[in-house]
Design a protein around this motif. Structure first.
Motif, mmCIF file in Angstrom:
data_model
loop_
_atom_site.group_PDB
_atom_site.id
_atom_site.type_symbol
_atom_site.label_atom_id
_atom_site.label_comp_id
_atom_site.label_asym_id
_atom_site.label_seq_id
_atom_site.Cartn_x
_atom_site.Cartn_y
_atom_site.Cartn_z
ATOM 1 N N MET A 132 -3.662 6.186 27.522
ATOM 2 C CA MET A 132 -3.666 6.860 28.807
ATOM 3 C C MET A 132 -3.983 8.326 28.561
ATOM 4 S SD MET A 132 -3.134 7.111 32.062
ATOM 5 C CE MET A 132 -2.977 5.369 32.129
ATOM 6 N N GLN A 133 -4.939 8.860 29.288
ATOM 7 C CA GLN A 133 -5.312 10.259 29.126
ATOM 8 C C GLN A 133 -5.109 10.999 30.440
ATOM 9 O OE1 GLN A 133 -9.307 10.956 27.717
ATOM 10 N NE2 GLN A 133 -9.205 13.119 28.222
ATOM 11 N N TYR A 134 -4.189 11.951 30.418
ATOM 12 C CA TYR A 134 -3.987 12.819 31.577
ATOM 13 C C TYR A 134 -4.929 13.999 31.437
ATOM 14 C CZ TYR A 134 0.008 9.908 32.491
ATOM 15 O OH TYR A 134 0.797 8.815 32.765
ATOM 16 N N VAL A 135 -5.325 14.579 32.557
ATOM 17 C CA VAL A 135 -6.316 15.651 32.566
ATOM 18 C C VAL A 135 -5.623 16.966 32.891
ATOM 19 C CG1 VAL A 135 -8.447 16.479 33.624
ATOM 20 C CG2 VAL A 135 -8.096 14.013 33.309
ATOM 21 N N GLY A 136 -5.654 17.893 31.921
ATOM 22 C CA GLY A 136 -5.139 19.234 32.154
ATOM 23 C C GLY A 136 -3.632 19.341 32.262
ATOM 24 N N ILE A 137 -2.898 18.334 31.778
ATOM 25 C CA ILE A 137 -1.439 18.364 31.871
ATOM 26 C C ILE A 137 -0.859 17.564 30.700
ATOM 27 C CG2 ILE A 137 -1.338 16.334 33.382
ATOM 28 C CD1 ILE A 137 1.029 17.661 34.833
ATOM 29 N N ASP A 138 0.266 17.996 30.195
ATOM 30 C CA ASP A 138 0.982 17.294 29.145
ATOM 31 C C ASP A 138 1.422 15.916 29.654
ATOM 32 O OD1 ASP A 138 2.763 17.323 26.602
ATOM 33 O OD2 ASP A 138 4.175 16.952 28.248
ATOM 34 N N ALA A 139 1.312 14.884 28.811
ATOM 35 C CA ALA A 139 1.619 13.514 29.227
ATOM 36 C C ALA A 139 3.063 13.356 29.703
ATOM 37 C CB ALA A 139 1.336 12.541 28.085
ATOM 38 N N ASP A 140 4.020 13.971 29.028
ATOM 39 C CA ASP A 140 5.418 13.857 29.455
ATOM 40 C C ASP A 140 5.632 14.496 30.821
ATOM 41 O OD1 ASP A 140 6.206 12.430 27.198
ATOM 42 O OD2 ASP A 140 6.766 14.250 26.093
ATOM 43 N N GLU A 141 5.030 15.664 31.027
ATOM 44 C CA GLU A 141 5.135 16.338 32.323
ATOM 45 C C GLU A 141 4.452 15.506 33.405
ATOM 46 O OE1 GLU A 141 5.916 19.172 35.373
ATOM 47 O OE2 GLU A 141 6.916 18.636 33.512
ATOM 48 N N ALA A 142 3.304 14.928 33.096
ATOM 49 C CA ALA A 142 2.593 14.082 34.066
ATOM 50 C C ALA A 142 3.462 12.901 34.479
ATOM 51 C CB ALA A 142 1.268 13.603 33.477
ATOM 52 N N ARG A 143 4.049 12.212 33.511
ATOM 53 C CA ARG A 143 4.903 11.052 33.832
ATOM 54 C C ARG A 143 6.116 11.474 34.649
ATOM 55 N NH1 ARG A 143 2.910 9.459 28.701
ATOM 56 N NH2 ARG A 143 4.609 10.507 27.604
ATOM 57 N N ARG A 144 6.693 12.627 34.323
ATOM 58 C CA ARG A 144 7.850 13.120 35.086
ATOM 59 C C ARG A 144 7.467 13.378 36.536
ATOM 60 N NH1 ARG A 144 9.756 17.176 37.298
ATOM 61 N NH2 ARG A 144 8.201 18.684 36.631
ATOM 62 N N ARG A 145 6.344 14.066 36.739
ATOM 63 C CA ARG A 145 5.884 14.352 38.105
ATOM 64 C C ARG A 145 5.576 13.064 38.868
ATOM 65 N NH1 ARG A 145 1.595 19.394 37.957
ATOM 66 N NH2 ARG A 145 2.913 20.877 36.862
ATOM 67 N N LEU A 146 4.891 12.135 38.216
ATOM 68 C CA LEU A 146 4.538 10.878 38.884
ATOM 69 C C LEU A 146 5.781 10.084 39.273
ATOM 70 C CD1 LEU A 146 1.439 9.757 36.802
ATOM 71 C CD2 LEU A 146 1.470 10.755 39.105
ATOM 72 N N ALA A 147 6.808 10.124 38.440
ATOM 73 C CA ALA A 147 8.043 9.404 38.747
ATOM 74 C C ALA A 147 8.682 9.910 40.043
ATOM 75 C CB ALA A 147 9.023 9.515 37.588
ATOM 76 N N THR A 148 8.492 11.187 40.365
ATOM 77 C CA THR A 148 9.093 11.734 41.589
ATOM 78 C C THR A 148 8.474 11.145 42.851
ATOM 79 O OG1 THR A 148 7.624 13.663 41.795
ATOM 80 C CG2 THR A 148 9.626 13.933 40.432
ATOM 81 N N ALA A 158 -3.695 14.429 37.402
ATOM 82 C CA ALA A 158 -4.925 13.651 37.282
ATOM 83 C C ALA A 158 -4.905 12.867 35.980
ATOM 84 C CB ALA A 158 -6.144 14.574 37.313
ATOM 85 N N ALA A 159 -5.533 11.686 36.017
ATOM 86 C CA ALA A 159 -5.596 10.846 34.820
ATOM 87 C C ALA A 159 -6.874 10.026 34.822
ATOM 88 C CB ALA A 159 -4.390 9.928 34.744
ATOM 89 N N LEU A 160 -7.369 9.749 33.624
ATOM 90 C CA LEU A 160 -8.474 8.815 33.464
ATOM 91 C C LEU A 160 -7.900 7.407 33.414
ATOM 92 C CD1 LEU A 160 -10.686 10.591 30.804
ATOM 93 C CD2 LEU A 160 -11.224 10.205 33.199
ATOM 94 N N LEU A 161 -8.464 6.518 34.195
ATOM 95 C CA LEU A 161 -8.025 5.122 34.187
ATOM 96 C C LEU A 161 -9.119 4.284 33.557
ATOM 97 C CD1 LEU A 161 -6.353 4.638 37.682
ATOM 98 C CD2 LEU A 161 -5.351 5.416 35.529
#
Length: 147
Positions: free
Chosen positions: A1-17, A93-96
């Motif tokens: 999984m590749q997030y764009v312009g954001i750390d993966a842990d931070e991305a997952r935390r934000r998405l969980a909200t 943002a993420a590449l799927l």
């Protein structure tokens, strides 16, 4: 999984909200386990497999900011696309790519295929329901740069 312009842990935390998960194919759960976790037994079947092409119009349809009325558990069967979610802490943002399962529980998002893609679509609701997409009216703005 590749997030764009954001750390993966931070991305997952934000998405969980916003009740959203992007589950990579090499994670701890396989596709069936993810789908079983989020959709009731009668909702787990693939409703349709769709072919997606990069859009000419990046401001309408699924490329527009929208929310869906149903819980989604979609699997990317092939190709690459860019998804962007709006969270209280800002966009993610993420590449799927092939094998990713995207779980969305009402989160505001937009989607842009970058190559031809095939998706398996599953969602909650009765057999005759569709996703119930509703544009949010958020200004589209530019898509994130992929580095």
């Amino acid at each position: 999984m590749q997030y764009v312009g954001i750390d993966a842990d931070e991305a997952r935390r934000r998405l969980a909200t916003i009740g959203t998960e992007l589950v990579p194919p090499d994670g701890d759960e396989d596709e069936d386990a993810v789908v079983a976790r989020v959709l009731a037994e009668g909702e787990r079947a693939v409703r349709v497999e769709v072919e997606l092409e990069p859009p000419d119009d990046l401001r309408s349809g699924m490329a527009a900011w929208h929310v869906n009325a149903e819980t989604e558990a979609h699997t990317v069967r092939s190709g690459t696309g860019l998804v962007e979610f709006w969270t209280p802490a800002g966009p993610v943002a993420a590449l799927l790519q092939e094998g990713v399962v995207m779980v969305v529980r009402g989160g505001e998002h937009r989607y842009r295929p970058l190559t031809a893609q095939r998706w398996a679509i599953r969602h909650s609701g009765d057999a005759d329901s569709d996703l119930g997409a509703r544009d949010t009216g958020r200004e589209p703005g530019p898509w994130p740069e992929i580095g």
